[in-house]
Design an enzyme around this catalytic site. Sequence first.
Site, PDB file in Angstrom:
ATOM      1  N   TYR A   1     -11.597  -4.110  -5.664  1.00 51.23           N
ATOM      2  CA  TYR A   1     -11.472  -5.516  -6.095  1.00 51.23           C
ATOM      3  C   TYR A   1     -10.000  -5.864  -6.308  1.00 51.23           C
ATOM      4  O   TYR A   1      -9.509  -6.895  -5.840  1.00 51.23           O
ATOM      5  CB  TYR A   1     -12.280  -5.725  -7.381  1.00 51.23           C
TER       6      TYR A   1
ATOM      7  N   SER B   1      -7.154 -13.591  -8.972  1.00 52.49           N
ATOM      8  CA  SER B   1      -7.565 -13.058 -10.288  1.00 52.49           C
ATOM      9  C   SER B   1      -6.324 -12.479 -10.953  1.00 52.49           C
ATOM     10  O   SER B   1      -5.328 -12.198 -10.270  1.00 52.49           O
ATOM     11  CB  SER B   1      -8.599 -11.947 -10.066  1.00 52.49           C
TER      12      SER B   1
END
Length: 256
Positions: free
Chosen positions: A154, A141
């Site tokens: 995350y 990401s």
Amino acid sequence: MEQTQFLQGRHALITGGGTGIGLAIAQALASAGAQVTITGRRLDVLESAAQAQDNLYPLAMDVAEPDSVLQGIEAARTARGPISICVANAGIAEGRSIAKTDLAFWRKVMAINLDGAFLTLQACLPDMKSCGWGRGIAISSIAGLRGLKGAAAYTASKHGMIGLVRGLAVDYVEAPFTFNAICPGYVDTPIVTRNTTSIAERAGISEEAARNLMIKTNAHKRLIEPEEVAASALWLCSPGAESINGQCIEIAGGQI
Ligand code: NAP
């Protein structure tokens, strides 16, 4: 062989391949001739994805459970031969402030996003060796490269996935394998739909405003299509990408 069928004879495994980015990658690889095992926890979701296109094969496998990964990969290998393309895509994107991140939440995020990628890529390595060719791709990401506000667990898990592919890339730098990370901005998938609801609730704003917040984060001010991410994954598996190794490919609309 047609130029478009350059993956004929290859077996690919995509974790989280029944939805979103994973499904788009599975469809792209299958269209290029690969046999593609798609995994996830919900067998019904995988089965309906497999019914929609040839050469997709559903397999229930929980990436947070080491035995499930080993047994699942063994079953896929027995059914369709050695797995030389491994896409570690399965993940969860739950935001939580650091103050509210207890150890159980931290470990849940790490177990799925980072342990899952490690277990899956490691289990496919012997097959890459027996094939004499391999492609490992981690769907990280932009949060693997920068901090994402309100989502430290995350962010850490996605940074870890980049460390994992870089480590693999140097370990096997002389082998005919490559290991790369793809780092998308906000992509229009079920994760974004779920995030819309969660951001709206946490920030006390409308769902439309929450969705606009994510859209504005992408430099080109639109959500990215899963097929745009799949195009990069396909390219990494294509002739001509043999020297792309240990890289983080940002697909975020121009963040520089
Ligand atoms: P998604 O459709 O929700 O995909 C997540 C997939 O992971 C699902 O198919 C889910 O299937 C699977 N999964 C979750 N936990 C699992 C577990 N324990 N074991 C096995 N499979 C599991 O959302 P997506 O956006 O396509 O996400 C795919 C990846 O892209 C994720 O790693 C995410 O972090 C990354 N990403 C997404 C965006 C975005 O904006 N959408 C941006 C950057 C990176 P089951 O629930 O059936 O297990």
